[in-house]
Design a protein around this motif. Sequence first.
Motif, PDB file in Angstrom:
ATOM      1  N   LEU A 125       0.804  -1.214   0.000  1.00 18.88           N
ATOM      2  CA  LEU A 125       0.000   0.000   0.000  1.00 18.88           C
ATOM      3  C   LEU A 125       0.839   1.267   0.000  1.00 18.88           C
ATOM      4  CD1 LEU A 125      -2.767  -0.955   2.606  1.00 18.88           C
ATOM      5  CD2 LEU A 125      -2.795  -1.273   0.125  1.00 18.88           C
ATOM      6  N   ASP A 126       2.077   1.172   0.432  1.00 19.49           N
ATOM      7  CA  ASP A 126       2.915   2.362   0.585  1.00 19.49           C
ATOM      8  C   ASP A 126       4.022   2.444  -0.460  1.00 19.49           C
ATOM      9  OD1 ASP A 126       1.553   3.226   3.005  1.00 19.49           O
ATOM     10  OD2 ASP A 126       2.512   1.516   3.968  1.00 19.49           O
ATOM     11  N   GLN A 482      -8.884  -4.137 -11.628  1.00 16.39           N
ATOM     12  CA  GLN A 482      -8.515  -2.731 -11.529  1.00 16.39           C
ATOM     13  C   GLN A 482      -7.709  -2.467 -10.252  1.00 16.39           C
ATOM     14  OE1 GLN A 482     -12.391  -0.986 -14.006  1.00 16.39           O
ATOM     15  NE2 GLN A 482     -11.955  -0.162 -11.997  1.00 16.39           N
ATOM     16  N   LEU A 483      -6.794  -3.397  -9.922  1.00 14.22           N
ATOM     17  CA  LEU A 483      -5.961  -3.243  -8.738  1.00 14.22           C
ATOM     18  C   LEU A 483      -4.486  -3.445  -9.090  1.00 14.22           C
ATOM     19  CD1 LEU A 483      -8.055  -5.222  -6.078  1.00 14.22           C
ATOM     20  CD2 LEU A 483      -7.794  -2.739  -6.224  1.00 14.22           C
ATOM     21  N   TYR A 484      -3.619  -2.930  -8.226  1.00 12.82           N
ATOM     22  CA  TYR A 484      -2.168  -3.043  -8.309  1.00 12.82           C
ATOM     23  C   TYR A 484      -1.677  -2.654  -9.705  1.00 12.82           C
ATOM     24  CZ  TYR A 484       2.536  -4.501  -7.043  1.00 12.82           C
ATOM     25  OH  TYR A 484       3.885  -4.511  -6.777  1.00 12.82           O
ATOM     26  N   LEU A 485      -1.093  -3.578 -10.476  1.00  7.49           N
ATOM     27  CA  LEU A 485      -0.568  -3.231 -11.794  1.00  7.49           C
ATOM     28  C   LEU A 485      -1.661  -2.776 -12.752  1.00  7.49           C
ATOM     29  CD1 LEU A 485       2.011  -6.122 -12.311  1.00  7.49           C
ATOM     30  CD2 LEU A 485       2.536  -3.695 -12.009  1.00  7.49           C
ATOM     31  N   PRO A 513      -2.850   2.666  -4.357  1.00  4.17           N
ATOM     32  CA  PRO A 513      -3.521   1.381  -4.131  1.00  4.17           C
ATOM     33  C   PRO A 513      -5.040   1.436  -4.108  1.00  4.17           C
ATOM     34  CG  PRO A 513      -2.807   2.262  -2.049  1.00  4.17           C
ATOM     35  CD  PRO A 513      -2.381   3.258  -3.100  1.00  4.17           C
ATOM     36  N   GLY A 514      -5.617   2.602  -4.443  1.00  2.00           N
ATOM     37  CA  GLY A 514      -7.063   2.623  -4.565  1.00  2.00           C
ATOM     38  C   GLY A 514      -7.775   3.588  -3.647  1.00  2.00           C
ATOM     39  N   GLY A 515      -9.077   3.317  -3.447  1.00  6.69           N
ATOM     40  CA  GLY A 515      -9.987   4.289  -2.877  1.00  6.69           C
ATOM     41  C   GLY A 515     -10.052   4.331  -1.370  1.00  6.69           C
ATOM     42  N   SER A 520      -2.570   7.375   0.380  1.00  8.99           N
ATOM     43  CA  SER A 520      -1.405   6.704  -0.177  1.00  8.99           C
ATOM     44  C   SER A 520      -1.164   7.030  -1.648  1.00  8.99           C
ATOM     45  CB  SER A 520      -1.528   5.187   0.020  1.00  8.99           C
ATOM     46  OG  SER A 520      -0.291   4.555  -0.199  1.00  8.99           O
ATOM     47  N   PRO A 521      -2.180   7.101  -2.512  1.00  5.18           N
ATOM     48  CA  PRO A 521      -1.904   7.466  -3.904  1.00  5.18           C
ATOM     49  C   PRO A 521      -1.220   8.827  -4.022  1.00  5.18           C
ATOM     50  CG  PRO A 521      -4.099   6.532  -3.730  1.00  5.18           C
ATOM     51  CD  PRO A 521      -3.603   6.737  -2.324  1.00  5.18           C
TER      52      PRO A 521
END
Length: 540
Positions: A125-126, A482-485, A513-515, A520-521
Amino acid sequence: MAKSGMKVAVFERRYLVGGAAVTEEIVPGFRFSRASYVLSLLRPQIMSELKLADRGLKVHLRDPSSYTPIREELRTRPGLTSLTLGQSTEMNRMEIGKFSSRDSEAYEKFEDHLGSLVDIINPLLDHAPLDLNKFLQGSLSEKCSSFKELSPLWQAMKAVRKVDLEDIQEMITSPTSKILDVWFESDPLKATLATDACIGAMASPSTPGSGYVLLHHVMGGLNGVRGAWGYPEGGMGSVSNAIGDCAVEAGAQIFTDSPVESIDVTNQSVTGITIQRGGESLKIKAPLVLSNATPKVTFCNLLAKPQDHLPQDVLDRIEGIDYTSPVTKLNFAVNRLPNFEADPNQVPNEALPLHQSTIHLNCENMSLLEDAYASSVSKQSFSALPMIEMTIPSVLDSSLAPPGQHVCLVFSQYTPYDPLPSGWDAKTRDLYANLIVDTIESYAPGFRASIVGYEMLTPPDLESIFGLTGGNIFHGSMSLDQLYLSRPTSSRSMASPGTPIQGLLLAGSGAHPGGGVMGSPGRLAAKTAVEVAGKSWTFA
Protein backbone atom coordinates in the motif's frame (compact mmCIF):
# COMPACT_ATOMS: atom_id res chain seq x y z
CA MET A 1 7.04 18.28 -2.17
CA ALA A 2 7.15 21.80 -0.75
CA LYS A 3 9.51 20.66 2.01
CA SER A 4 11.93 19.38 -0.65
CA GLY A 5 12.27 22.86 -2.11
CA MET A 6 9.82 22.51 -4.97
CA LYS A 7 7.55 25.43 -5.79
CA VAL A 8 4.06 23.96 -5.30
CA ALA A 9 0.62 25.33 -6.11
CA VAL A 10 -2.65 23.49 -5.48
CA PHE A 11 -5.78 24.36 -7.48
CA GLU A 12 -9.16 23.35 -6.08
CA ARG A 13 -12.32 23.50 -8.21
CA ARG A 14 -14.59 24.27 -5.24
CA TYR A 15 -14.48 26.96 -2.56
CA LEU A 16 -12.79 24.70 0.01
CA VAL A 17 -10.02 22.12 0.07
CA GLY A 18 -10.56 18.41 0.36
CA GLY A 19 -12.48 17.04 -2.62
CA ALA A 20 -14.91 14.52 -1.13
CA ALA A 21 -13.37 14.76 2.36
CA VAL A 22 -15.02 18.02 3.43
CA THR A 23 -17.21 19.43 6.19
CA GLU A 24 -20.05 21.71 5.08
CA GLU A 25 -22.99 23.43 6.77
CA ILE A 26 -25.85 22.21 4.57
CA VAL A 27 -28.61 22.94 7.10
CA PRO A 28 -28.08 26.08 9.21
CA GLY A 29 -26.35 25.15 12.46
CA PHE A 30 -25.55 21.59 11.32
CA ARG A 31 -22.13 20.65 9.92
CA PHE A 32 -21.90 17.52 7.81
CA SER A 33 -19.15 15.25 6.57
CA ARG A 34 -20.88 15.76 3.27
CA ALA A 35 -19.45 12.88 1.23
CA SER A 36 -16.86 10.66 2.98
CA TYR A 37 -17.85 10.26 6.61
CA VAL A 38 -15.61 7.90 8.63
CA LEU A 39 -11.84 7.56 8.98
CA SER A 40 -9.65 4.47 9.28
CA LEU A 41 -7.60 3.92 6.12
CA LEU A 42 -5.44 7.07 6.35
CA ARG A 43 -1.91 5.71 6.29
CA PRO A 44 -0.05 6.07 9.62
CA GLN A 45 3.02 7.37 7.77
CA ILE A 46 1.00 10.37 6.62
CA MET A 47 -0.24 11.02 10.14
CA SER A 48 3.31 10.96 11.49
CA GLU A 49 5.20 12.63 8.62
CA LEU A 50 2.81 15.58 8.51
CA LYS A 51 2.29 15.62 12.29
CA LEU A 52 -1.45 15.90 11.78
CA ALA A 53 -2.27 15.31 15.45
CA ASP A 54 -0.10 18.30 16.34
CA ARG A 55 -2.16 20.32 13.89
CA GLY A 56 -5.32 19.59 15.82
CA LEU A 57 -6.56 16.49 14.04
CA LYS A 58 -8.43 14.49 16.65
CA VAL A 59 -10.33 11.31 15.83
CA HIS A 60 -13.06 9.85 18.04
CA LEU A 61 -12.74 6.07 18.15
CA ARG A 62 -16.11 4.31 18.02
CA ASP A 63 -16.89 1.46 20.36
CA PRO A 64 -19.13 -0.33 19.64
CA SER A 65 -18.43 -0.23 15.94
CA SER A 66 -21.60 -1.72 14.48
CA TYR A 67 -25.23 -2.19 15.43
CA THR A 68 -27.76 -4.27 13.46
CA PRO A 69 -31.34 -4.00 14.72
CA ILE A 70 -33.69 -6.79 13.65
CA ARG A 71 -37.25 -6.08 12.64
CA GLU A 72 -39.83 -8.06 14.60
CA GLU A 73 -41.00 -10.12 11.61
CA LEU A 74 -37.41 -11.27 10.95
CA ARG A 75 -36.56 -12.34 14.50
CA THR A 76 -35.91 -16.08 14.68
CA ARG A 77 -36.47 -16.28 18.43
CA PRO A 78 -38.02 -13.97 21.04
CA GLY A 79 -35.45 -11.59 22.50
CA LEU A 80 -33.10 -11.68 19.49
CA THR A 81 -33.62 -8.02 18.71
CA SER A 82 -30.18 -6.84 17.59
CA LEU A 83 -26.49 -7.58 17.09
CA THR A 84 -23.81 -5.24 18.42
CA LEU A 85 -20.09 -5.63 17.69
CA GLY A 86 -17.12 -3.69 19.07
CA GLN A 87 -13.63 -3.83 20.55
CA SER A 88 -14.52 -6.08 23.50
CA THR A 89 -13.93 -9.76 22.81
CA GLU A 90 -16.25 -10.73 25.66
CA MET A 91 -19.05 -8.47 24.41
CA ASN A 92 -18.70 -9.86 20.89
CA ARG A 93 -18.88 -13.42 22.17
CA MET A 94 -21.96 -12.64 24.19
CA GLU A 95 -23.69 -10.77 21.36
CA ILE A 96 -22.90 -13.33 18.67
CA GLY A 97 -23.63 -16.17 21.10
CA LYS A 98 -27.26 -15.04 21.26
CA PHE A 99 -27.55 -16.30 17.69
CA SER A 100 -24.94 -19.07 17.53
CA SER A 101 -22.48 -20.45 20.07
CA ARG A 102 -20.41 -21.80 17.19
CA ASP A 103 -20.16 -18.35 15.60
CA SER A 104 -19.17 -16.74 18.90
CA GLU A 105 -16.11 -18.98 18.99
CA ALA A 106 -15.31 -18.56 15.30
CA TYR A 107 -15.52 -14.74 15.19
CA GLU A 108 -12.22 -14.03 16.95
CA LYS A 109 -10.46 -16.56 14.72
CA PHE A 110 -12.02 -14.90 11.67
CA GLU A 111 -10.70 -11.50 12.72
CA ASP A 112 -7.22 -12.97 13.22
CA HIS A 113 -7.51 -14.61 9.80
CA LEU A 114 -8.33 -11.28 8.16
CA GLY A 115 -5.43 -9.69 10.02
CA SER A 116 -3.01 -12.27 8.58
CA LEU A 117 -4.24 -11.51 5.08
CA VAL A 118 -3.95 -7.75 5.65
CA ASP A 119 -0.31 -8.30 6.66
CA ILE A 120 0.32 -9.59 3.14
CA ILE A 121 -1.25 -6.62 1.39
CA ASN A 122 -0.09 -3.92 3.79
CA PRO A 123 3.51 -3.59 2.43
CA LEU A 124 2.11 -2.99 -1.06
CA LEU A 125 0.00 0.00 0.00
CA ASP A 126 2.92 2.36 0.58
CA HIS A 127 4.93 1.60 -2.54
CA ALA A 128 4.33 2.02 -6.24
CA PRO A 129 3.70 -1.22 -8.14
CA LEU A 130 6.68 -2.86 -9.78
CA ASP A 131 7.24 -1.27 -13.21
CA LEU A 132 7.28 -4.39 -15.36
CA ASN A 133 8.37 -2.43 -18.44
CA LYS A 134 11.60 -1.34 -16.77
CA PHE A 135 12.13 -4.62 -14.96
CA LEU A 136 11.69 -6.83 -18.02
CA GLN A 137 12.61 -4.66 -21.00
CA GLY A 138 14.46 -1.62 -19.66
CA SER A 139 18.12 -0.77 -19.78
CA LEU A 140 20.51 -2.22 -17.24
CA SER A 141 20.31 0.92 -15.11
CA GLU A 142 16.49 0.87 -15.27
CA LYS A 143 16.44 -2.77 -14.27
CA CYS A 144 18.76 -2.06 -11.36
CA SER A 145 16.69 0.91 -10.19
CA SER A 146 13.52 -1.18 -10.31
CA PHE A 147 15.01 -3.70 -7.88
CA LYS A 148 14.07 -1.40 -4.98
CA GLU A 149 10.45 -1.92 -6.00
CA LEU A 150 10.87 -5.61 -5.20
CA SER A 151 11.27 -4.87 -1.48
CA PRO A 152 7.54 -4.54 -0.68
CA LEU A 153 6.84 -7.67 -2.72
CA TRP A 154 9.44 -9.50 -0.66
CA GLN A 155 7.84 -8.28 2.56
CA ALA A 156 4.48 -9.47 1.29
CA MET A 157 5.94 -12.86 0.42
CA LYS A 158 7.32 -13.23 3.95
CA ALA A 159 3.81 -12.63 5.31
CA VAL A 160 2.41 -15.17 2.85
CA ARG A 161 4.38 -17.91 4.57
CA LYS A 162 2.17 -17.51 7.66
CA VAL A 163 -1.06 -18.40 5.86
CA ASP A 164 -2.28 -21.02 3.42
CA LEU A 165 -2.14 -19.99 -0.24
CA GLU A 166 -5.63 -21.43 -0.61
CA ASP A 167 -6.90 -18.91 1.95
CA ILE A 168 -5.38 -16.02 0.01
CA GLN A 169 -6.83 -17.21 -3.26
CA GLU A 170 -10.24 -17.71 -1.68
CA MET A 171 -10.33 -14.26 -0.11
CA ILE A 172 -9.41 -12.31 -3.24
CA THR A 173 -11.39 -14.35 -5.79
CA SER A 174 -14.42 -15.81 -4.01
CA PRO A 175 -17.81 -14.29 -3.34
CA THR A 176 -18.08 -12.92 0.18
CA SER A 177 -21.12 -15.11 0.72
CA LYS A 178 -19.05 -18.25 0.15
CA ILE A 179 -16.36 -17.10 2.58
CA LEU A 180 -18.83 -16.15 5.31
CA ASP A 181 -20.87 -19.34 4.86
CA VAL A 182 -17.73 -21.35 5.63
CA TRP A 183 -17.05 -19.40 8.82
CA PHE A 184 -20.52 -18.64 10.20
CA GLU A 185 -24.12 -19.81 10.34
CA SER A 186 -26.10 -16.89 11.81
CA ASP A 187 -27.72 -14.57 9.28
CA PRO A 188 -27.40 -11.20 11.07
CA LEU A 189 -23.66 -11.70 11.62
CA LYS A 190 -23.03 -12.70 8.02
CA ALA A 191 -25.08 -9.82 6.62
CA THR A 192 -23.43 -7.27 8.91
CA LEU A 193 -19.96 -8.41 7.84
CA ALA A 194 -21.00 -8.62 4.19
CA THR A 195 -21.82 -4.91 4.03
CA ASP A 196 -18.09 -4.13 4.15
CA ALA A 197 -17.66 -6.18 0.98
CA CYS A 198 -20.45 -4.30 -0.80
CA ILE A 199 -20.13 -0.74 0.46
CA GLY A 200 -19.47 1.66 -2.40
CA ALA A 201 -19.36 -1.20 -4.93
CA MET A 202 -21.94 -2.28 -7.46
CA ALA A 203 -21.57 -5.82 -6.18
CA SER A 204 -23.51 -8.18 -3.97
CA PRO A 205 -22.17 -10.68 -1.41
CA SER A 206 -22.38 -13.35 -4.13
CA THR A 207 -20.21 -11.39 -6.59
CA PRO A 208 -16.88 -13.19 -7.22
CA GLY A 209 -13.96 -11.14 -5.89
CA SER A 210 -16.08 -9.17 -3.43
CA GLY A 211 -13.98 -10.68 -0.64
CA TYR A 212 -11.16 -8.26 -1.50
CA VAL A 213 -13.39 -5.24 -0.84
CA LEU A 214 -14.16 -6.76 2.57
CA LEU A 215 -10.41 -6.99 3.16
CA HIS A 216 -9.87 -3.42 1.96
CA HIS A 217 -12.16 -2.13 4.70
CA VAL A 218 -10.16 -3.74 7.52
CA MET A 219 -6.74 -2.56 6.30
CA GLY A 220 -6.72 0.55 8.45
CA GLY A 221 -6.98 1.28 12.13
CA LEU A 222 -6.96 3.99 14.78
CA ASN A 223 -4.98 4.45 17.97
CA GLY A 224 -3.27 1.12 17.44
CA VAL A 225 -6.58 -0.75 17.06
CA ARG A 226 -6.55 -2.69 13.81
CA GLY A 227 -9.65 -2.26 11.64
CA ALA A 228 -11.13 0.44 13.90
CA TRP A 229 -13.01 3.39 12.39
CA GLY A 230 -13.69 6.79 13.88
CA TYR A 231 -15.08 10.29 13.45
CA PRO A 232 -12.64 13.21 13.00
CA GLU A 233 -13.44 16.10 15.32
CA GLY A 234 -15.13 18.74 13.17
CA GLY A 235 -15.95 16.26 10.40
CA MET A 236 -13.90 14.84 7.56
CA GLY A 237 -12.91 18.32 6.44
CA SER A 238 -10.63 18.44 9.48
CA VAL A 239 -8.40 15.83 7.82
CA SER A 240 -8.11 17.86 4.61
CA ASN A 241 -7.62 21.12 6.49
CA ALA A 242 -4.80 19.69 8.60
CA ILE A 243 -3.00 18.47 5.47
CA GLY A 244 -3.61 21.82 3.77
CA ASP A 245 -2.20 23.73 6.76
CA CYS A 246 0.90 21.56 6.65
CA ALA A 247 1.38 22.30 2.94
CA VAL A 248 0.98 26.06 3.39
CA GLU A 249 3.42 26.06 6.30
CA ALA A 250 5.95 24.29 4.08
CA GLY A 251 5.58 26.96 1.40
CA ALA A 252 2.85 25.61 -0.89
CA GLN A 253 0.12 27.90 -2.19
CA ILE A 254 -3.51 26.78 -2.30
CA PHE A 255 -6.02 28.39 -4.63
CA THR A 256 -9.72 27.57 -4.21
CA ASP A 257 -12.50 28.43 -6.69
CA SER A 258 -9.95 27.67 -9.41
CA PRO A 259 -11.24 24.87 -11.65
CA VAL A 260 -8.73 23.45 -14.10
CA GLU A 261 -9.78 23.83 -17.74
CA SER A 262 -6.97 21.78 -19.20
CA ILE A 263 -3.68 20.03 -18.62
CA ASP A 264 -1.38 21.52 -21.23
CA VAL A 265 0.94 19.21 -23.12
CA THR A 266 3.55 19.80 -25.84
CA ASN A 267 5.56 17.01 -27.47
CA GLN A 268 4.31 14.43 -24.95
CA SER A 269 5.49 16.54 -21.98
CA VAL A 270 3.45 18.62 -19.56
CA THR A 271 3.91 22.37 -19.87
CA GLY A 272 1.39 23.38 -17.20
CA ILE A 273 -2.34 23.87 -16.74
CA THR A 274 -5.02 26.37 -17.68
CA ILE A 275 -7.41 27.40 -14.92
CA GLN A 276 -10.58 29.45 -14.64
CA ARG A 277 -10.27 32.29 -12.15
CA GLY A 278 -12.46 35.35 -11.86
CA GLY A 279 -14.11 34.59 -15.19
CA GLU A 280 -10.78 34.46 -17.02
CA SER A 281 -8.61 31.66 -18.35
CA LEU A 282 -5.12 31.76 -16.86
CA LYS A 283 -2.17 29.64 -17.92
CA ILE A 284 0.07 28.29 -15.16
CA LYS A 285 3.43 27.06 -16.42
CA ALA A 286 4.83 23.96 -14.72
CA PRO A 287 6.99 21.00 -15.77
CA LEU A 288 5.14 18.71 -13.36
CA VAL A 289 1.40 18.20 -12.77
CA LEU A 290 -0.19 15.86 -10.24
CA SER A 291 -3.86 15.12 -10.90
CA ASN A 292 -6.13 14.09 -8.04
CA ALA A 293 -9.07 13.78 -10.43
CA THR A 294 -10.32 10.43 -11.69
CA PRO A 295 -8.43 8.87 -14.62
CA LYS A 296 -11.46 9.58 -16.86
CA VAL A 297 -11.45 13.29 -15.96
CA THR A 298 -7.66 13.52 -16.13
CA PHE A 299 -7.18 11.98 -19.55
CA CYS A 300 -10.50 12.36 -21.34
CA ASN A 301 -11.73 15.72 -20.03
CA LEU A 302 -8.62 17.74 -19.19
CA LEU A 303 -6.40 16.80 -22.13
CA ALA A 304 -7.52 18.92 -25.09
CA LYS A 305 -6.90 16.11 -27.60
CA PRO A 306 -6.33 12.83 -25.73
CA GLN A 307 -5.82 10.94 -28.98
CA ASP A 308 -2.78 13.14 -29.76
CA HIS A 309 -1.03 12.25 -26.51
CA LEU A 310 -2.04 8.69 -25.63
CA PRO A 311 -1.79 5.45 -27.62
CA GLN A 312 -5.19 4.18 -28.73
CA ASP A 313 -4.90 1.02 -26.62
CA VAL A 314 -4.35 3.17 -23.52
CA LEU A 315 -7.33 5.36 -24.39
CA ASP A 316 -9.46 2.27 -24.91
CA ARG A 317 -8.49 0.93 -21.50
CA ILE A 318 -9.16 4.27 -19.81
CA GLU A 319 -12.59 4.40 -21.45
CA GLY A 320 -13.17 0.86 -20.20
CA ILE A 321 -12.61 1.61 -16.50
CA ASP A 322 -15.67 0.60 -14.47
CA TYR A 323 -17.07 3.61 -12.61
CA THR A 324 -20.47 2.09 -11.82
CA SER A 325 -21.72 3.42 -8.49
CA PRO A 326 -24.53 2.09 -6.28
CA VAL A 327 -24.40 4.93 -3.75
CA THR A 328 -26.88 7.60 -2.77
CA LYS A 329 -25.98 9.53 0.37
CA LEU A 330 -28.47 11.42 2.50
CA ASN A 331 -27.45 13.91 5.18
CA PHE A 332 -30.13 14.53 7.81
CA ALA A 333 -30.29 17.21 10.47
CA VAL A 334 -32.50 15.98 13.33
CA ASN A 335 -33.68 17.55 16.57
CA ARG A 336 -33.32 14.33 18.58
CA LEU A 337 -31.65 10.95 18.38
CA PRO A 338 -33.34 8.03 16.62
CA ASN A 339 -34.99 5.77 19.19
CA PHE A 340 -34.65 2.18 17.96
CA GLU A 341 -37.54 -0.13 18.74
CA ALA A 342 -35.13 -3.08 19.07
CA ASP A 343 -33.24 -1.37 21.93
CA PRO A 344 -35.29 1.64 23.03
CA ASN A 345 -33.97 4.57 25.01
CA GLN A 346 -34.94 4.59 28.66
CA VAL A 347 -34.25 8.32 28.85
CA PRO A 348 -35.50 10.42 25.89
CA ASN A 349 -32.74 11.65 23.55
CA GLU A 350 -30.02 10.00 25.64
CA ALA A 351 -27.14 8.65 23.56
CA LEU A 352 -26.70 4.92 23.94
CA PRO A 353 -23.52 3.08 22.90
CA LEU A 354 -25.30 1.88 19.76
CA HIS A 355 -25.70 5.47 18.56
CA GLN A 356 -21.97 5.95 18.04
CA SER A 357 -21.66 2.91 15.77
CA THR A 358 -22.45 2.23 12.13
CA ILE A 359 -26.12 1.26 12.20
CA HIS A 360 -27.01 -1.40 9.62
CA LEU A 361 -30.61 -1.38 8.37
CA ASN A 362 -32.19 -3.96 6.07
CA CYS A 363 -29.21 -6.16 6.92
CA GLU A 364 -30.89 -8.96 8.86
CA ASN A 365 -29.79 -11.50 6.26
CA MET A 366 -27.80 -11.61 3.05
CA SER A 367 -30.82 -12.31 0.86
CA LEU A 368 -31.95 -8.74 1.57
CA LEU A 369 -28.63 -7.44 0.22
CA GLU A 370 -28.87 -9.72 -2.80
CA ASP A 371 -32.41 -8.56 -3.56
CA ALA A 372 -31.45 -4.88 -3.28
CA TYR A 373 -28.57 -5.44 -5.69
CA ALA A 374 -30.70 -7.44 -8.13
CA SER A 375 -33.32 -4.67 -8.35
CA SER A 376 -30.69 -2.15 -9.37
CA VAL A 377 -29.06 -4.38 -11.96
CA SER A 378 -32.03 -6.18 -13.52
CA LYS A 379 -34.73 -3.51 -13.21
CA GLN A 380 -32.50 -0.39 -13.36
CA SER A 381 -34.34 0.75 -10.26
CA PHE A 382 -33.94 0.63 -6.50
CA SER A 383 -35.20 -1.94 -4.05
CA ALA A 384 -38.05 -1.31 -1.64
CA LEU A 385 -35.56 -2.50 1.01
CA PRO A 386 -32.32 -0.60 0.33
CA MET A 387 -29.14 -1.48 2.18
CA ILE A 388 -28.44 1.33 4.66
CA GLU A 389 -25.48 2.26 6.82
CA MET A 390 -26.30 5.15 9.13
CA THR A 391 -23.87 7.03 11.36
CA ILE A 392 -24.47 9.77 13.94
CA PRO A 393 -21.03 11.38 14.49
CA SER A 394 -22.49 14.19 16.61
CA VAL A 395 -22.93 11.65 19.43
CA LEU A 396 -19.15 11.83 19.92
CA ASP A 397 -18.51 15.25 18.37
CA SER A 398 -20.83 17.92 19.74
CA SER A 399 -19.32 20.59 17.46
CA LEU A 400 -21.38 19.31 14.52
CA ALA A 401 -24.89 20.23 15.72
CA PRO A 402 -26.72 22.52 18.18
CA PRO A 403 -27.05 21.16 21.75
CA GLY A 404 -29.35 18.15 21.92
CA GLN A 405 -29.58 17.90 18.13
CA HIS A 406 -27.68 15.69 15.71
CA VAL A 407 -26.50 14.94 12.20
CA CYS A 408 -27.44 11.54 10.75
CA LEU A 409 -25.45 10.44 7.72
CA VAL A 410 -27.08 7.75 5.59
CA PHE A 411 -25.07 5.77 3.04
CA SER A 412 -27.54 3.79 0.94
CA GLN A 413 -27.41 1.21 -1.84
CA TYR A 414 -28.21 0.17 -4.52
CA THR A 415 -29.23 3.09 -6.70
CA PRO A 416 -28.51 3.18 -10.45
CA TYR A 417 -26.93 6.24 -12.06
CA ASP A 418 -29.96 6.76 -14.29
CA PRO A 419 -33.00 4.90 -12.89
CA LEU A 420 -35.92 4.01 -15.13
CA PRO A 421 -38.23 5.41 -16.31
CA SER A 422 -37.22 9.07 -15.96
CA GLY A 423 -33.84 9.30 -14.25
CA TRP A 424 -33.40 11.30 -11.07
CA ASP A 425 -36.22 13.75 -11.69
CA ALA A 426 -37.97 15.50 -8.79
CA LYS A 427 -40.56 12.73 -8.46
CA THR A 428 -37.93 9.96 -8.32
CA ARG A 429 -35.82 11.91 -5.83
CA ASP A 430 -38.80 12.42 -3.52
CA LEU A 431 -39.77 8.78 -3.88
CA TYR A 432 -36.32 7.57 -2.85
CA ALA A 433 -35.89 10.08 -0.01
CA ASN A 434 -39.26 9.03 1.42
CA LEU A 435 -38.31 5.37 1.04
CA ILE A 436 -35.16 5.95 3.12
CA VAL A 437 -37.05 7.90 5.76
CA ASP A 438 -39.78 5.26 5.92
CA THR A 439 -37.15 2.53 6.29
CA ILE A 440 -35.49 4.30 9.21
CA GLU A 441 -38.93 5.00 10.66
CA SER A 442 -39.72 1.27 10.63
CA TYR A 443 -36.74 0.68 12.93
CA ALA A 444 -36.87 3.95 14.89
CA PRO A 445 -40.46 5.30 15.10
CA GLY A 446 -40.52 9.07 15.26
CA PHE A 447 -37.53 9.62 12.97
CA ARG A 448 -39.55 11.44 10.30
CA ALA A 449 -40.91 13.92 12.83
CA SER A 450 -37.38 14.68 14.07
CA ILE A 451 -36.05 15.85 10.69
CA VAL A 452 -35.05 19.52 10.59
CA GLY A 453 -33.66 19.38 7.05
CA TYR A 454 -31.78 17.10 4.71
CA GLU A 455 -29.78 16.76 1.51
CA MET A 456 -29.73 13.85 -0.94
CA LEU A 457 -26.72 13.09 -3.16
CA THR A 458 -27.42 10.62 -5.98
CA PRO A 459 -24.64 9.19 -8.19
CA PRO A 460 -25.02 12.09 -10.68
CA ASP A 461 -24.86 14.55 -7.75
CA LEU A 462 -21.67 12.96 -6.45
CA GLU A 463 -20.24 13.27 -9.95
CA SER A 464 -21.21 16.90 -10.55
CA ILE A 465 -20.33 18.23 -7.08
CA PHE A 466 -17.20 16.24 -6.25
CA GLY A 467 -15.96 15.19 -9.70
CA LEU A 468 -16.48 11.48 -8.95
CA THR A 469 -16.94 9.90 -12.37
CA GLY A 470 -20.16 7.90 -12.34
CA GLY A 471 -20.54 8.85 -8.68
CA ASN A 472 -17.99 6.14 -7.79
CA ILE A 473 -16.44 6.94 -4.41
CA PHE A 474 -13.29 4.92 -5.19
CA HIS A 475 -12.47 6.70 -8.51
CA GLY A 476 -13.14 3.34 -10.16
CA SER A 477 -14.20 -0.12 -9.06
CA MET A 478 -11.98 -1.94 -6.55
CA SER A 479 -12.37 -5.18 -8.52
CA LEU A 480 -9.41 -7.48 -9.18
CA ASP A 481 -9.10 -6.29 -12.78
CA GLN A 482 -8.51 -2.73 -11.53
CA LEU A 483 -5.96 -3.24 -8.74
CA TYR A 484 -2.17 -3.04 -8.31
CA LEU A 485 -0.57 -3.23 -11.79
CA SER A 486 -4.01 -2.76 -13.34
CA ARG A 487 -4.86 0.44 -11.48
CA PRO A 488 -5.97 2.49 -13.27
CA THR A 489 -5.59 0.18 -16.30
CA SER A 490 -3.78 -2.95 -17.35
CA SER A 491 -1.72 -1.01 -19.90
CA ARG A 492 1.98 -1.50 -19.21
CA SER A 493 2.61 2.14 -20.13
CA MET A 494 0.44 3.26 -17.19
CA ALA A 495 2.63 2.25 -14.26
CA SER A 496 0.84 4.24 -11.55
CA PRO A 497 1.54 6.95 -10.45
CA GLY A 498 3.30 7.49 -13.78
CA THR A 499 1.55 8.07 -17.11
CA PRO A 500 2.63 8.01 -20.76
CA ILE A 501 2.89 11.82 -20.60
CA GLN A 502 6.15 13.08 -19.13
CA GLY A 503 5.55 15.22 -16.06
CA LEU A 504 1.96 14.05 -15.48
CA LEU A 505 1.36 11.90 -12.40
CA LEU A 506 -1.83 10.40 -10.95
CA ALA A 507 -2.37 11.28 -7.29
CA GLY A 508 -5.98 10.28 -6.69
CA SER A 509 -7.87 7.15 -5.67
CA GLY A 510 -7.95 5.94 -9.27
CA ALA A 511 -4.23 5.20 -8.91
CA HIS A 512 -2.65 2.43 -6.84
CA PRO A 513 -3.52 1.38 -4.13
CA GLY A 514 -7.06 2.62 -4.56
CA GLY A 515 -9.99 4.29 -2.88
CA GLY A 516 -10.99 5.54 0.53
CA VAL A 517 -9.56 8.38 2.61
CA MET A 518 -6.16 6.70 2.54
CA GLY A 519 -3.75 9.31 1.20
CA SER A 520 -1.41 6.70 -0.18
CA PRO A 521 -1.90 7.47 -3.90
CA GLY A 522 -1.05 11.12 -3.26
CA ARG A 523 1.93 10.25 -1.08
CA LEU A 524 3.32 7.91 -3.74
CA ALA A 525 2.84 10.54 -6.44
CA ALA A 526 4.55 13.18 -4.29
CA LYS A 527 7.51 10.91 -3.57
CA THR A 528 7.82 10.18 -7.30
CA ALA A 529 7.62 13.91 -8.07
CA VAL A 530 10.43 14.71 -5.65
CA GLU A 531 12.56 11.95 -7.15
CA VAL A 532 11.90 13.10 -10.72
CA ALA A 533 12.48 16.74 -9.87
CA GLY A 534 15.79 15.93 -8.22
CA LYS A 535 16.98 14.29 -11.44
CA SER A 536 15.54 16.74 -13.95
CA TRP A 537 15.04 20.23 -12.61
CA THR A 538 16.17 22.73 -10.03
CA PHE A 539 13.39 24.51 -8.16
CA ALA A 540 13.86 27.88 -6.54
